[in-house]
Design an enzyme around this catalytic site. Structure first.
Site, short mmCIF file in Angstrom:
data_model
loop_
_atom_site.label_atom_id
_atom_site.label_comp_id
_atom_site.label_asym_id
_atom_site.label_seq_id
_atom_site.Cartn_x
_atom_site.Cartn_y
_atom_site.Cartn_z
N GLU A 179 -3.47 -6.14 -11.21
CA GLU A 179 -2.71 -7.47 -10.57
C GLU A 179 -3.55 -8.79 -10.87
O GLU A 179 -4.61 -8.77 -10.08
CB GLU A 179 -2.25 -7.17 -9.44
CG GLU A 179 -1.44 -8.38 -8.87
CD GLU A 179 -0.96 -8.31 -7.52
OE1 GLU A 179 -0.06 -9.29 -6.93
OE2 GLU A 179 -1.55 -7.47 -6.63
N GLU A 227 7.20 -8.56 -2.50
CA GLU A 227 5.87 -8.78 -2.04
C GLU A 227 6.10 -10.33 -1.51
O GLU A 227 5.25 -10.96 -1.96
CB GLU A 227 4.79 -8.76 -2.61
CG GLU A 227 3.65 -8.29 -1.90
CD GLU A 227 2.26 -8.30 -2.55
OE1 GLU A 227 1.40 -7.42 -2.34
OE2 GLU A 227 2.21 -8.71 -3.71
#
Length: 303
Positions: A183, A280
């Site tokens: 990420e 998220e």
């Protein structure tokens, strides 16, 4: 990503032979009628007002609301009994497990970029432990953030060190069919991170050259870091295995910021994406009205 520093749970070092009775993909067989075209994954706490404090009741609420996946950054730190109970509810209610964070993230000093053998072994030990977690909760993907830049080393040397660590991690994960997703984090919320851009993540995945090492394209982070979302997603497409969502500014649900999520999601559907999109982000309003607003926002942008 919004996370606290994760402390390695020594209880995760259970023997690899203690496999979960669940197999990857099995959880999708029993799901209820789908409420969304794409596969959005909430997290614990997002619907706490509606479902209560019990994580198992929150999972049931997600399934009843039409979601068919779930993600949990902190899953490795939950007691084994809770992991197993959550896996049973996900199986019963047709929820697919999304990402969890596979290792402790170094926010303010280098680890994988340093080339330090001891820090590499620490990382690999956490990857080994993550295999047990993945088996227990029927997961396939786990988040990896390579950590902070090493400002005393050339970027090429840092990259070589990171790639070598990821290759060794991939050797651990490949036999189990597991995937670590890298990420990139944006410069504003997480300054000084080694991995920040999608092209950089693409280059690293190509260098690792393993089905066990792919990209987690967090749309919120990349809107801040580089923008140009749809072209950049297209350029990285072959190495992307997972998406996460959050609008900007504010990191709340779609429709609360500047990102045209209806167009982004339409693009993903057109490309045939059938993976998970992790929610998220926070809720823009508190309480049950805010939770209903989240559900309605996703209905409004779902292609």
């Amino acid at each position: 990503m919004e996370r606290r520093k994760f402390i390695r749970n020594t209880g995760l070092a259970a023997a690899l032979g203690a496999a979960s009775p669940f197999s990857f993909g099995q959880a999708r067989q029993a799901r209820p009628q789908e409420g969304f075209t794409l596969d959005y994954a909430p997290h614990l706490g997002m619907f706490k007002g509606s479902a209560g404090d019990d994580p198992l009741d929150q999972l049931r609420f997600m399934a009843d609301a039409g979601f068919r996946s779930f993600e949990d950054n902190g899953m490795p730190n939950r007691p084994v009994a809770m992991q197993e109970a959550m896996a049973r509810v996900m199986m019963e209610r047709g929820l697919r497990m999304g990402v969890f964070v596979a290792h402790a993230i170094y926010w303010d000093k280098p680890n994988l970029a340093s080339g330090d053998p001891a820090l590499r072994e620490e990382f690999l030990e956490e990857i080994r432990a993550a295999v047990d977690v993945a088996r227990r909760v029927n997961a396939k993907w786990m988040t990896v953030v390579p950590g902070h830049l090493d400002l005393r080393r050339d970027m090429g040397h840092q990259t070589a060190s990171v790639v070598e660590s990821l290759r060794q991690a991939a050797d651990i994960l490949e036999p189990h069919g597991l995937v670590m997703v890298l990420e990139p984090l944006n410069f504003r919320d997480h300054p000084g991170m080694f991995l920040s851009g999608s092209a950089q993540a693409y280059e690293i995945c190509r260098a690792v050259n393993s089905p066990a090492c792919k990209i987690l394209f967090d749309i919120y982070h990349q809107q801040i870091q580089e923008g140009n979302l749809i072209p950049n997603i297209g350029a990285c497409w072959d190495e992307i295995a997972y998406f996460q969502i959050g609008d900007n500014p504010g990191r709340k649900e779609p429709t609360t910021g500047e990102i045209n999520y209806a167009n982004v999601f339409r693009y993903l559907l057109g490309r045939g994406y059938n993976g998970i999109l992790g929610m998220e982000h926070g809720n823009s309003m508190e309480g049950t009205p805010g939770e209903e607003a989240v559900i309605q926002a996703y209905k409004s942008v779902d292609p």
